[in-house]
Design a protein around this motif. Structure first.
Motif, short mmCIF file in Angstrom:
data_model
loop_
_atom_site.label_atom_id
_atom_site.label_comp_id
_atom_site.label_asym_id
_atom_site.label_seq_id
_atom_site.Cartn_x
_atom_site.Cartn_y
_atom_site.Cartn_z
N VAL A 190 -15.78 31.23 -26.58
CA VAL A 190 -16.64 30.75 -27.66
C VAL A 190 -16.52 29.22 -27.78
CG1 VAL A 190 -17.01 30.79 -30.17
CG2 VAL A 190 -16.55 32.92 -28.93
N VAL A 191 -15.29 28.72 -27.70
CA VAL A 191 -15.07 27.27 -27.85
C VAL A 191 -15.79 26.50 -26.74
CG1 VAL A 191 -13.35 25.43 -27.80
CG2 VAL A 191 -12.89 27.52 -29.08
N MET A 192 -15.68 27.00 -25.51
CA MET A 192 -16.34 26.30 -24.40
C MET A 192 -17.84 26.20 -24.61
SD MET A 192 -14.76 27.15 -20.73
CE MET A 192 -14.28 25.70 -19.84
N LYS A 193 -18.40 27.25 -25.18
CA LYS A 193 -19.85 27.20 -25.45
C LYS A 193 -20.16 26.25 -26.60
CE LYS A 193 -20.14 31.80 -25.40
NZ LYS A 193 -20.65 33.18 -25.25
N GLU A 194 -19.31 26.27 -27.62
CA GLU A 194 -19.53 25.39 -28.77
C GLU A 194 -19.39 23.92 -28.39
OE1 GLU A 194 -18.04 28.24 -32.47
OE2 GLU A 194 -16.70 26.71 -31.65
N SER A 195 -18.65 23.66 -27.32
CA SER A 195 -18.43 22.26 -26.94
C SER A 195 -19.75 21.54 -26.69
CB SER A 195 -17.53 22.18 -25.70
OG SER A 195 -18.26 22.56 -24.54
N ALA A 196 -20.80 22.30 -26.30
CA ALA A 196 -22.10 21.69 -26.04
C ALA A 196 -22.69 21.05 -27.30
CB ALA A 196 -23.06 22.73 -25.48
N LEU A 197 -22.22 21.50 -28.48
CA LEU A 197 -22.77 20.97 -29.73
C LEU A 197 -22.47 19.49 -29.92
CD1 LEU A 197 -21.91 23.93 -32.14
CD2 LEU A 197 -24.18 23.26 -31.33
N MET A 252 -30.17 23.91 -14.68
CA MET A 252 -28.99 23.27 -14.11
C MET A 252 -27.83 23.27 -15.12
SD MET A 252 -29.62 19.87 -11.88
CE MET A 252 -30.18 18.85 -13.23
N VAL A 253 -28.15 22.88 -16.35
CA VAL A 253 -27.14 22.85 -17.41
C VAL A 253 -26.56 24.26 -17.64
CG1 VAL A 253 -26.81 22.55 -19.91
CG2 VAL A 253 -28.07 20.83 -18.59
N ALA A 254 -27.44 25.25 -17.72
CA ALA A 254 -27.00 26.63 -17.99
C ALA A 254 -26.12 27.14 -16.86
CB ALA A 254 -28.21 27.54 -18.18
N VAL A 255 -26.52 26.85 -15.60
CA VAL A 255 -25.73 27.35 -14.47
C VAL A 255 -24.35 26.70 -14.44
CG1 VAL A 255 -25.54 27.34 -11.94
CG2 VAL A 255 -27.70 28.01 -13.04
N LEU A 256 -24.27 25.42 -14.76
CA LEU A 256 -22.96 24.75 -14.79
C LEU A 256 -22.04 25.40 -15.84
CD1 LEU A 256 -23.89 20.98 -14.35
CD2 LEU A 256 -22.72 22.47 -12.71
N PHE A 257 -22.57 25.66 -17.03
CA PHE A 257 -21.78 26.35 -18.06
C PHE A 257 -21.37 27.74 -17.59
CE2 PHE A 257 -23.18 23.19 -21.24
CZ PHE A 257 -21.97 22.98 -21.87
N LEU A 258 -22.34 28.44 -16.97
CA LEU A 258 -22.05 29.80 -16.51
C LEU A 258 -20.87 29.80 -15.53
CD1 LEU A 258 -23.09 32.77 -16.58
CD2 LEU A 258 -24.39 32.23 -14.51
#
Lengths: 260, 221
Positions: free
Chosen positions: B157-164, B193-199
């Motif tokens: 969850v934190v890794m995803k929130e980091s995008a904020l 591109m952004v989504a794949v890098l997060f994935l």
């Protein structure tokens, strides 16, 4: 059985609003075995937990080996006279074994037996381990020393729990319906272990529904109902000719169930 | 019809990917704050004096019941005014997400301790163990195992929130994507591109956590 080891006088206990003990007087003598019988909810467990001070009484006095440990203050409320470390020390001398074993599941059988003697009694590891091994032999589980509790049967767990309690070399053992959660075929092995403790002349207060144990091993049977002691006496007399109607009713029910 | 353009990806992937270290810095910074503070708060919420417990409950409620993005903005724009200092966007972002994470992890810790159960406390205390030894030797070793899986989930969850933190201008993956998008007007390629890098990052993380979880499973009596 010359001296009282544990003496409760006028003890009351509450769980919130529930009045679980309603004035209990009971003296346990050195080396004596008392079978505590009575219906569920009669206060047997609470009495044992109060004796160990896991439950603090609201009223009444408790003495251990002639020394007052719970007294009544001017307002008639109970007051524990032990400081924290004294309370811990008291509990090492009054062991309790629970219905659901409460073994430490993350520790091996041996570690379960060594933890408190090293931490609380200050024994060194080798001494504690050697003593634990002796106790495991006594309860017939020496070969399970390295097993985890999760790998044992109910009867084996309960024998480990008994050994864990004995490792503190208590003067008093409180056994709280320790065969009630077991499969019928393992009850026998635990009762045999209880008899072994009785032979060591450790005083025992045993809440139980096992009338055979009460008859063969207990020096005295105490019948409780609704938070009070209704009647007590030697097993032969209590089982053959109970005086109180409530005792008779309870014994009729439980003895009939045992024979059919 | 929008036509997929590989050229955009080839051209800008290196630029966007250079946000990876920043994303990792924000994530692990927040995780470090969250774990350390969360464990302390979780322990205090089971052991400290009632007044302290109440105060900490307020902290937990405050951070759980407001949006993380609002907390990030608050730490960047509002807190500096209160403290009469400057706080950089990176620091503000890490602290905000870190405190938010601490609130959640403290609940995981508290739940893990409470979940071990009264009967284990009774057993330890009845053998004469002090409160501290009961906690150290009996409750925490069991509670720790119960905390591993929910904590691993929290890290994701934190890794995803980091995008904020892109919102306050920290140049992590999403923010760099935004920059490229404004210049190229190729949202499909850029945000894919952004989504794949997060994935990729987060999948790598969950694989690692799964290895830890396998070694630390709860034990039953």
């Amino acid at each position: 059985m010359d001296k009282p080891v544990l003496d409760l006088a006028g003890v009351h206990a509450h769980y919130g609003e529930f009045h679980a003990l309603r004035g209990v007087d009971l003296t346990l003598w050195r080396g004596e075995v008392i079978a505590l019988i009575g219906p569920s909810g009669s206060g047997k467990s609470t009495l044992l937990r109060t004796a160990n001070l896991l439950v603090t009484p609201t009223h009444g006095r408790i003495s251990f080996e002639g020394r007052e440990i719970v007294r009544e203050n001017g307002a008639g409320r109970s007051e524990v006279l032990l400081r924290d470390h004294q309370l811990n020390e008291y509990r090492t001398r009054v062991g309790i074994v629970f219905q659901h074993f409460n073994l430490f599941p993350h520790l091996s059988v041996m570690e379960n037996l060594v933890l408190a003697p090293t931490l609380v009694l200050g024994l060194d590891r080798d001494t504690a381990t050697a003593r634990a091994m002796e106790l495991l032999k006594t309860v017939g589980l020496a070969e399970k020393a390295d097993a985890m509790p999760g790998d044992l049967s109910g009867g084996q767990k309960q024998r480990v729990a008994i050994a864990r309690s004995l490792a503190m070399e208590p003067e008093v053992m409180l056994l709280d319906e320790i065969t009630s959660a077991l499969d019928p075929e393992t009850v026998g092995e635990v009762i045999r272990t209880m008899k072994l403790i009785a032979e060591r002349h450790v005083a025992m207060l045993v809440a139980t529904h096992e009338m055979d144990f009460a008859r063969e091993v207990a020096d005295r049977i105490v019948f409780m109902d609704e938070g009070r002691i209704v009647e007590s006496g030697p097993p032969a007399q209590m089982l053959a000719e109970p005086q109180e109607p409530r005792t008779r009713l309870f014994l009729d029910r439980i003895l009939r169930r045992a024979t059919t | 019809m929008y036509e997929w353009n590989w050229q955009t990806i080839a051209e800008y992937l290196p630029f966007v990917a250079r946000g990876i270290p920043m994303t990792l810095l924000v994530s692990f910074g927040a995780i470090a704050i969250g774990v350390i503070l969360g464990v302390v708060i979780g322990l205090l919420r089971t052991m400290a004096w009632p007044a302290v417990q109440r105060a900490l409950l307020w902290f937990v409620e405050l951070f759980r019941n407001t949006p993380v993005l609002v907390q990030i903005v608050y730490f960047y724009y509002a807190v500096p005014l209160l403290l009469q200092t400057k706080i950089g966007p990176l620091q503000a972002g890490i602290v905000a997400i870190g405190l938010n994470t601490a609130a959640y992890i403290s609940e995981i810790v508290r739940g893990g301790i409470v979940g071990v159960g009264r009967s284990q406390v009774d057993a330890a205390r009845s053998l004469g163990l002090s409160k501290l030894d009961t906690m150290r030797k009996v409750i925490l070793p069991q509670a720790a195992r119960r905390m591993v899986a929910p904590t691993a989930n929290m890290f994701v969850v934190v890794m995803k929130e980091s995008a904020l933190v892109s919102y306050i201008g920290v140049a992590e993956i999403l923010h760099r994507g935004d920059v490229v998008q404004v210049q190229t007007f190729r949202p499909l390629e850029v945000y894919t591109m952004v989504a794949v890098l997060f994935l990729l990052l987060i999948t790598g993380m969950t694989r690692l956590m799964a290895m830890v979880e396998r070694r630390w499973t709860p034990v039953a009596e």
